[in-house]
Write a protein that holds these residues in place. Sequence first.
Motif, PDB file in Angstrom:
ATOM      1  N   GLU A  73      -2.892   3.078 -12.172  1.00  0.00           N
ATOM      2  CA  GLU A  73      -2.365   3.930 -11.042  1.00  0.00           C
ATOM      3  C   GLU A  73      -2.169   5.425 -11.561  1.00  0.00           C
ATOM      4  O   GLU A  73      -2.239   6.211 -10.462  1.00  0.00           O
ATOM      5  CB  GLU A  73      -1.492   3.200 -10.230  1.00  0.00           C
ATOM      6  N   SER A 107       1.325   6.818  -6.578  1.00  0.00           N
ATOM      7  CA  SER A 107       0.235   7.799  -6.976  1.00  0.00           C
ATOM      8  C   SER A 107       0.771   9.344  -6.881  1.00  0.00           C
ATOM      9  O   SER A 107       0.265  10.049  -7.730  1.00  0.00           O
ATOM     10  CB  SER A 107      -0.942   7.586  -6.111  1.00  0.00           C
ATOM     11  N   THR A 120      -3.377  -1.593  -8.768  1.00  0.00           N
ATOM     12  CA  THR A 120      -2.338  -2.005  -7.978  1.00  0.00           C
ATOM     13  C   THR A 120      -1.799  -3.346  -8.463  1.00  0.00           C
ATOM     14  O   THR A 120      -0.847  -3.498  -8.289  1.00  0.00           O
ATOM     15  CB  THR A 120      -2.649  -1.654  -6.727  1.00  0.00           C
ATOM     16  N   LEU A 163       0.789  -1.035  -0.029  1.00  0.00           N
ATOM     17  CA  LEU A 163      -0.125   0.083   0.061  1.00  0.00           C
ATOM     18  C   LEU A 163       0.933   1.237  -0.021  1.00  0.00           C
ATOM     19  O   LEU A 163       0.552   2.246  -0.819  1.00  0.00           O
ATOM     20  CB  LEU A 163      -0.964   0.313   1.220  1.00  0.00           C
ATOM     21  N   THR A 212      -4.093   4.794  -6.260  1.00  0.00           N
ATOM     22  CA  THR A 212      -4.277   3.186  -5.511  1.00  0.00           C
ATOM     23  C   THR A 212      -5.690   2.662  -5.922  1.00  0.00           C
ATOM     24  O   THR A 212      -6.628   3.152  -5.235  1.00  0.00           O
ATOM     25  CB  THR A 212      -3.763   3.149  -4.120  1.00  0.00           C
ATOM     26  N   HIS A 254      -7.792   3.179  -0.646  1.00  0.00           N
ATOM     27  CA  HIS A 254      -7.832   3.951  -1.837  1.00  0.00           C
ATOM     28  C   HIS A 254      -7.025   5.154  -1.713  1.00  0.00           C
ATOM     29  O   HIS A 254      -7.426   6.007  -0.778  1.00  0.00           O
ATOM     30  CB  HIS A 254      -9.230   4.148  -2.669  1.00  0.00           C
ATOM     31  N   PHE A 255      -6.250   5.567  -2.751  1.00  0.00           N
ATOM     32  CA  PHE A 255      -5.475   6.899  -2.652  1.00  0.00           C
ATOM     33  C   PHE A 255      -6.581   8.169  -3.083  1.00  0.00           C
ATOM     34  O   PHE A 255      -6.393   9.031  -2.159  1.00  0.00           O
ATOM     35  CB  PHE A 255      -4.567   6.826  -3.901  1.00  0.00           C
ATOM     36  N   ILE A 275      -7.985  -3.669  -2.315  1.00  0.00           N
ATOM     37  CA  ILE A 275      -8.051  -2.474  -1.690  1.00  0.00           C
ATOM     38  C   ILE A 275      -9.434  -2.127  -1.116  1.00  0.00           C
ATOM     39  O   ILE A 275     -10.549  -2.006  -1.732  1.00  0.00           O
ATOM     40  CB  ILE A 275      -7.714  -1.512  -2.730  1.00  0.00           C
ATOM     41  N   SER A 280       2.275   1.688  -3.422  1.00  0.00           N
ATOM     42  CA  SER A 280       1.101   2.232  -4.360  1.00  0.00           C
ATOM     43  C   SER A 280       0.900   3.755  -4.096  1.00  0.00           C
ATOM     44  O   SER A 280       0.841   4.440  -5.132  1.00  0.00           O
ATOM     45  CB  SER A 280      -0.070   1.505  -4.081  1.00  0.00           C
ATOM     46  N   TRP A 281       0.839   4.285  -2.736  1.00  0.00           N
ATOM     47  CA  TRP A 281       0.558   5.581  -2.396  1.00  0.00           C
ATOM     48  C   TRP A 281       1.761   6.554  -3.066  1.00  0.00           C
ATOM     49  O   TRP A 281       1.436   7.433  -3.533  1.00  0.00           O
ATOM     50  CB  TRP A 281       0.354   5.807  -0.983  1.00  0.00           C
TER      51      TRP A 281
END
Length: 638
Positions: A128, A39, A138, A32, A133, A153-154, A148, A35-36
């Motif tokens: 992405e 983003s 992802t 996570l 995210t 989620h972003f 997710i 992924s952030w």
Amino acid sequence: MRTTSTALALRQARLHLLEHGDCPSAGIDDRLARSWRRSLAAGLSPTDRLADTEHASDGNLRRALAFNHDLLAHSLPVMEYLFEQVRHSQSMVVLADPRGTLINTLGDADFLDKAERAALTSGASWHEQHRGTNAIGTALAEGSGVEIHGSEHFLERNGFLTCAAAPIMSASGELMGILDLSGGQRSRHPFALGLVSTAACMIENRLVISSCRQYIRLHLHAHFEGIGSVAEGIIALSDDGWIVGANRKGLALLHLAWSDLGATPLARAIDVRLDELLSRHKRRPGQPTQVQLHDGTTLFVQVHAEPSGLVAAPASGTGKVGATQPDALARLDTGDLRWLSAAQKARRVAGKPIPLLIQGESGVGKELFARATHDSGPRRDGPFVAINCAAVPENLIEAELFGYAPGAFTGARREGSAGRLREAHGGTLFLDEVGDMPLSMQTRLLRVLQERQVTPLGGGRPVDVDFALICATHRNLREAADKGSFRSDLYYRINGLTVHLPPLRERSDFGVLTERLLASFNPECDIRLAPDLLARLSRHAWPGNLRQYASMLRTASAMLDPHEECIDWQHLPDDIKEELAALTQPVTSPSAGGPSQNLDELSRAAIRQALESSCGNISQAARRLGISRQTLYRKLNA
């Protein structure tokens, strides 16, 4: 992903993100966090209210659909199966291409409006870089299944969603797409990632089998019963024994990686040479055999080979293998395991004094199967004489079968007739719909089978006959014998070996059958079915089976304009369109209290439905559910 990301840690991490513009390195799951950060690097902000500019045009979407035709064709039936498991639970099933563009969606009508507002529609990009995210984007970035949930989620605007996604890989390790299960945050399923990962494996297996038809395939599992299940490993081999393709389970069972494809001979993985495996397959077609890995692990292996891959053991010690010509049954094989099992049994009695009884619904191809059995046996150069016992008038069937002497009855030919039984001498006699034969004829036929002699009507000397006997019927002859409408002694005489041909609605090779039929009707061009139409056709009951389906495809082919190569709804006969349209009607929940939100209840409902549609056949129900028999037994006893 949420096992290490508590709600408090997520809130603190998001607050840190908003205040400082970076992602904390501790407190949340590593994937996570990665992924952030991706983003953020894409220039996104959690509070962005995007104006959905990342959406494919109609033309680009059509090109994406065409480019991903195989992925769609093999995914749609599985997507429909997956959706049935979560129907009425505020969920939808989504298929994305390798770029993260959604190319097909299937969902509850009352959830689709929310999904559309979040751009969960065909043509939208969920990469992405565009959505931050999310399960689809992802999973693409990580190359593995992810879940997710809510505020993970972003983008805050997607916080109402809970999503699980898994990648779909080709036989060569190429990412084909992403399968996703999305729903409202409150409708989160505890086993959503497991469900979608299993469904992705089902699609992968279908893709591997379809794309590797020109190769020898090994189907692997640690347990005998695991062969044919969704958990089986699949390995594709060149004719000289090099591993050229696989599914992920196959690689794992052999302790290999994608990079080993094309660079690893089979002998490096298992202790049996390819020519020995092929020799075992030739002796016992379709029967799994036991092998050992070099580390001592035991596996069961089933060999599958298309006609060009049917090989014999080499005459010398060079290790090379040579192709042999497929028999007529092999040329009809399009991948259904039940049909293949029937063919393997029929081969074993061909050339032996054992009558074959083919049972199956009208239109499943019983005569085609009988003729192929004849052509695959030692009597192939002799005649194949087919008689439809239901089509010959009762007052003529005796003369048709047994022949008659000159002047035996009014209207008889001057020179008499040898009869169909004598015509079959040296070859095969095929009695179609033998259950409709009049009782008086059953008595005479029984005598012929016992004495191997035919006496024509009107007198004359008995004539010796020698033929292989194949009978077929859509009736339950055992019940007919119990009721007295069919002679029990004749039933036991013709029932040397019984094989059952599956109805079209239960066959697992619907797509391949379709391709072969279309090719036979359109030899000059490559005609195909639209993916969504193919999926809908595969769900139709087809009471007339192959005969009805082939007739429909022939008619639809004739409706194509000269420049068209894709059969779609507008090319179908009106009656078929009406029947298919009825399949789109939502299934009413049997519960008076409303649709179930419990995954266990959904699972039990799916099992009940599969057992009912399979008339209690455990093996057939397990195939419908995509699980092994052992797993189904465990669920039934839970």
